[in-house]
Design an enzyme around this catalytic site. Structure first.
Site, PDB file in Angstrom:
ATOM      1  N   ARG A  83       0.832  -1.211   0.000  1.00 11.10           N
ATOM      2  CA  ARG A  83       0.000   0.000   0.000  1.00 11.10           C
ATOM      3  C   ARG A  83       0.862   1.255   0.000  1.00 11.10           C
ATOM      4  NH1 ARG A  83      -3.038  -3.178   4.633  1.00 11.10           N
ATOM      5  NH2 ARG A  83      -4.334  -4.489   3.304  1.00 11.10           N
ATOM      6  N   TRP A 116      -6.455  -4.500  -5.645  1.00  4.16           N
ATOM      7  CA  TRP A 116      -5.324  -5.226  -5.071  1.00  4.16           C
ATOM      8  C   TRP A 116      -4.696  -4.480  -3.902  1.00  4.16           C
ATOM      9  CZ3 TRP A 116      -2.125  -5.724 -10.244  1.00  4.16           C
ATOM     10  CH2 TRP A 116      -1.691  -4.466 -10.659  1.00  4.16           C
ATOM     11  N   GLU A 117      -3.838  -5.186  -3.171  1.00  3.59           N
ATOM     12  CA  GLU A 117      -3.260  -4.721  -1.896  1.00  3.59           C
ATOM     13  C   GLU A 117      -4.360  -4.461  -0.845  1.00  3.59           C
ATOM     14  OE1 GLU A 117      -0.405  -5.336  -1.946  1.00  3.59           O
ATOM     15  OE2 GLU A 117       0.620  -4.717  -3.749  1.00  3.59           O
ATOM     16  N   GLY A 118      -5.414  -5.229  -0.914  1.00  2.00           N
ATOM     17  CA  GLY A 118      -6.570  -5.041  -0.025  1.00  2.00           C
ATOM     18  C   GLY A 118      -7.551  -4.101  -0.690  1.00  2.00           C
TER      19      GLY A 118
END
Length: 592
Positions: free
Chosen positions: A263, A401-403
């Site tokens: 992030r 993506w990345e949460g």
């Protein structure tokens, strides 16, 4: 030793412009890195962008190895393993400039240097680091990160992949499937996760050459089409016990820390992609003639160009502010300590609230900017031959993506409340104090003085309003607050606006302290527009928040206090945007 600013403290503390890092603070070495990456992107990647998009065999791998030869894959790898161990601001700048290569190469590069290498950098044993990091740093081997499963996306700990120790204690037998794995088709190495004995979530390093490792067909994606995305299947794969990463049952520590770093970097990538989209839009608007003049001269197009420039300015301010904070805390670490990787992971964790904020804000603004770039192009923006069409599709994945952004919104509030409960951050005390002063709270300044005094007051009031809503929510729902996801998302949006406003404000103030030239004047104009618009958004969110928490006399009291707190004289944002647009159009690109 220099003190560090606590993560999340921006909500309750006043911060001096001198305390933050801004793009105006880049040193000569950092600027040389940016120049070298830009030359690589323009000279090596842009000429073959169509070949990348069409997945021409060997192109991505060749470019990745070329990037390795130039040292671009080694930014975060320690020097003793063939890396450059760059400061975190330099790493972000490298990511930003590389993102202008386009989404497909950036996805490949980002996986290699980020989630494909960081688990080993942070949690690998000396032997694991020695075996893999030098080759990852040069591109001799290509890395991938295999976390997601068909039934375990955001709920990663619900993984079904299993790992059973062999009777001789030499191997773990892995069985399971991972889905949507970037670089899967070209990777030599997978950082993956499995449950030891069916319940202990654990990280492993798996080599492609191990018997039983296979990949499915390429996914036909909406965007980043040139990157490889496949499922990875583990069928009775014998993984040597020395390839267990971290501790048994502590895979979540590896996964969560690596996602924090992902992030951290994603914001910089969104800045780079946005700058490229904006440059394409401005270039087109200056040469596209309608009704006898370039469309860049029309007011509504100027509005779009100004807004794009303002949002990039704010994104950039947030990303490099966080980069500076992170680097400051990492400088305290002994790089020769046995647990240096874990210490670095813990240092990065300090700012996981800010990283989630940046991930959300930058991914959503990047989506907005590429959308406006397409709009400025009109019908041509919808045609594949124009880069903005590809940029529009490529940007969409950033919110997933990345949460996902939804998960990150919940994480912001989860992390804030946990830190408050542990008294790591005196958030609740500050909120209670404000609640006691509710009827007497007033802005000290209500109209613009031509400087940034009013905007400073607005940011201060924005923090107070956010704390009041947070405190009211905690007081009402207590331990059940986690179940009120809509309210948590709303408060997170308020917190995001506060960090964005303050980051831009502090940067402009720092610029103006050094000189009051046109650059400073334009930054001040950008901050005025953004702060006033963001404050209006925050006002609406606060009303919704209070209405969800209280009713009757209590609600009327809260809304009455809110009305007094938000009584600011508007500034002429139309005139300010015209000024920003003219400056940007003259530059022909994002002007800073």
């Amino acid at each position: 030793m220099e003190a560090f600013v606590k993560g999340g403290a921006f909500l309750i503390e006043s911060i001096s412009p001198k305390e933050i890092f801004t793009p105006e603070d880049f040193n000569e070495e950092q600027l040389l890195i940016a120049k070298a990456v830009t030359e690589f992107v323009e000279g090596e990647i842009h000429p073959v962008s169509e070949e990348i998009e069409e997945k021409k065999e060997g192109v991505l791998v060749r470019l990745l190895k070329k990037a390795g030869e130039l040292g671009f894959l080694a930014a975060d790898v320690p020097e003793e393993y063939g890396g450059q161990d760059l400061d975190k601001v330099s790493s972000l700048l490298l990511w930003e400039k590389m993102a202008q290569a386009g989404g497909s190469f950036m996805a490949t590069f980002g996986t290699q240097t980020g989630i494909g290498s960081l688990p080993i950098i942070f949690f690998g044993t000396p032997d694991q680091k020695k075996r893999y990091l030098p080759k990852l740093a040069t591109g001799e081997i290509i890395g991938a990160y295999a976390l997601t499963e068909p039934e375990a996306g955001s709920d990663a700990l619900n993984a079904k992949t299993t790992a059973m120790l062999t009777p001789d204690g030499k191997y773990y037998i892995l069985n399971g499937q991972k889905q949507f794995i970037t670089n899967a088709g070209i990777a030599d190495l997978f950082t993956t996760y499995a449950k030891v004995d069916g319940d202990k979530f654990t990280a492993f390093i798996v080599e492609r050459k191990y018997e039983g490792v296979s990949v499915d067909e390429e996914e036909n994606k909406m965007g980043v089409k040139g990157s490889s995305t496949r499922s990875v299947i583990f069928s009775d794969v014998k993984v040597p016990v020395e390839n267990l990463l971290g501790e048994i049952g502590k895979g979540h520590v590896v996964a969560l820390n690596v996602l924090n770093m992902g992030r951290f970097a994603l914001g910089a990538g969104a800045v780079g992609g946005s700058k490229r989209a904006m440059q394409e839009a401005v270039t087109y608007a200056k040469k596209r003639v309608q009704f006898g003049k370039p469309i860049a001269e029309f007011g509504l197009i100027k509005h779009k160009i100004a807004e794009m420039a303002i949002q990039i300015f704010i994104m950039e301010s947030m990303v490099y502010r966080t980069g500076g904070l992170t680097e400051r805390i990492l400088q305290r670490i002994d790089r020769h300590a046995a647990d240096v990787g874990m210490q670095m992971a813990n240092g990065i964790e300090e700012y996981n609230i800010e990283d989630s904020i940046n991930k959300i804000f930058c991914s959503e603004m990047a989506g907005y900017i590429v959308d406006e770039a397409v709009q400025i192009h009109g019908g041509y923006g919808y045609i594949h031959d124009y880069p903005v069409e590809r940029g529009y599709r490529d940007a969409r994945i950033n919110r997933i993506w990345e949460g996902t952004n939804e998960i990150n919104r919940l994480l912001i509030m989860d992390m804030l409340t946990k830190r408050a409960m542990k008294n790591r951050l005196p958030l609740l005390g500050a909120a209670q104090k404000l609640a006691g002063e509710l009827l007497t709270l007033r802005p000290k300044i209500e109209s613009d003085d031509g400087k940034l005094t009013l905007q400073q007051e607005m940011v201060d009031i924005a923090k107070k309003i956010s704390l009041l809503v947070t405190g009211a929510a905690v007081q009402k729902y207590m331990m059940k607050l986690a179940e009120e996801q809509e309210l948590l998302g709303l408060i997170s949006d308020m917190v995001i606006q506060v960090y964005a406003m303050e980051s831009g404000l502090l940067r402009a103030m720092k610029t103006l302290e050094k000189s009051s030239d046109e650059r400073g004047e334009i930054q001040m104009a950008m901050v005025k527009v953004f702060v006033h618009d963001a404050f209006d958004r925050l006002d609406v969110l606060a009303k919704k928040g209070f209405a969800a928490i209280a009713e009757g006399d209590t609600l009327r009291t809260q809304l009455s206090a809110l009305k007094k707190l938000t009584r600011f004289t508007p500034v002429n944002t139309i005139a300010l945007r015209r000024k920003i647009a003219d400056y940007t159009i003259k530059a022909g690109k994002y002007p800073f």
